[in-house]
Design a protein around this motif. Structure first.
Motif, short mmCIF file in Angstrom:
data_model
loop_
_atom_site.label_atom_id
_atom_site.label_comp_id
_atom_site.label_asym_id
_atom_site.label_seq_id
_atom_site.Cartn_x
_atom_site.Cartn_y
_atom_site.Cartn_z
N LEU A 82 -3.63 16.21 -5.59
CA LEU A 82 -3.85 15.21 -4.51
C LEU A 82 -5.19 14.51 -4.80
CD1 LEU A 82 -3.20 14.26 -1.73
CD2 LEU A 82 -4.69 15.93 -0.79
N ASN A 89 0.90 -1.09 -0.21
CA ASN A 89 -0.05 -0.09 0.08
C ASN A 89 1.01 1.23 0.03
OD1 ASN A 89 -2.40 -1.28 -0.08
ND2 ASN A 89 -2.55 -1.29 2.01
N GLN A 90 1.90 1.11 0.77
CA GLN A 90 2.99 2.13 0.87
C GLN A 90 3.54 2.53 -0.78
OE1 GLN A 90 6.26 2.16 3.75
NE2 GLN A 90 6.56 4.38 3.26
N ALA A 120 -4.08 11.76 -7.46
CA ALA A 120 -3.28 10.79 -6.68
C ALA A 120 -4.49 9.86 -5.81
CB ALA A 120 -2.56 11.34 -5.77
N VAL A 121 -5.33 10.24 -5.34
CA VAL A 121 -6.36 9.39 -4.51
C VAL A 121 -7.33 8.75 -5.44
CG1 VAL A 121 -8.37 9.58 -3.33
CG2 VAL A 121 -6.54 11.07 -2.62
N LYS A 127 2.03 1.57 -3.46
CA LYS A 127 0.96 2.02 -4.36
C LYS A 127 0.53 3.74 -4.09
CE LYS A 127 -3.24 0.35 -3.57
NZ LYS A 127 -4.29 -0.12 -3.66
N VAL A 128 0.77 4.10 -2.82
CA VAL A 128 0.72 5.69 -2.57
C VAL A 128 1.97 6.37 -3.39
CG1 VAL A 128 0.70 7.48 -0.66
CG2 VAL A 128 -0.70 5.40 -0.63
N LEU A 129 3.08 5.93 -3.02
CA LEU A 129 4.39 6.41 -3.50
C LEU A 129 4.16 6.58 -5.01
CD1 LEU A 129 7.02 5.33 -1.11
CD2 LEU A 129 6.09 7.66 -1.15
N ARG A 130 3.99 5.56 -5.70
CA ARG A 130 3.74 5.54 -7.27
C ARG A 130 2.61 6.68 -7.48
NH1 ARG A 130 4.70 0.22 -6.24
NH2 ARG A 130 2.48 -0.41 -6.25
N ALA A 131 1.49 6.74 -7.01
CA ALA A 131 0.42 7.67 -7.43
C ALA A 131 0.96 8.97 -7.40
CB ALA A 131 -0.56 7.37 -6.66
N PHE A 132 1.51 9.24 -6.30
CA PHE A 132 2.13 10.65 -6.06
C PHE A 132 3.25 11.01 -7.22
CE2 PHE A 132 1.69 11.85 -1.28
CZ PHE A 132 0.23 11.64 -1.18
N ILE A 154 -4.82 5.82 -6.26
CA ILE A 154 -4.60 5.00 -5.23
C ILE A 154 -5.82 4.03 -5.11
CG2 ILE A 154 -4.61 4.96 -2.64
CD1 ILE A 154 -2.89 7.57 -3.14
#
Length: 102
Positions: free
Chosen positions: A43, A9-10, A46-47, A12-17, A50
């Motif tokens: 933002l 999950n981390q 990115a959400v 996934k968040v970093l790749r989206a950012f 995610i």
């Protein structure tokens, strides 16, 4: 196993950012009405990535789950549309949103 989920999950968040180019500067305060707010848009984008959604919405003004559901319903249902509650009656705080008079 839990550590693997956290890492996934981390990542996934970093790749989206990274994908939307979100950076520290996007979190700086803004003034005005938020039109053309690059940070807000990045933002939201990115959400959406995610969660695998068509679009995302992140606002500090949404204060509760009921508020979020009300915004979703009012943004997607039109006058005369019918909403079916497939799992039973809605909870008490949602009833005024669903059964308000036009």
């Amino acid at each position: 196993m839990l550590d693997d989920l956290v890492d996934h999950n981390q990542g996934k968040v970093l790749r989206a950012f990274q994908s939307v180019g979100l950076s520290e500067g996007h979190f700086a305060g803004t003034s005005g009405y938020g039109f053309h707010d690059d940070g807000r848009q990045a933002l939201d984008d990115a959400v959406a990535l995610i969660f695998g959604a068509e679009a995302g919405l992140v606002r500090w003004q949404i204060v509760s789950g009921t508020h979020a559901i009300a915004a979703l319903l009012q943004g997607n249902l039109r006058p005369g549309d019918r909403l079916v509650c497939g799992s039973g009656a809605p909870y008490d705080t949602l009833k005024p949103v669903l059964f308000q008079s036009p």
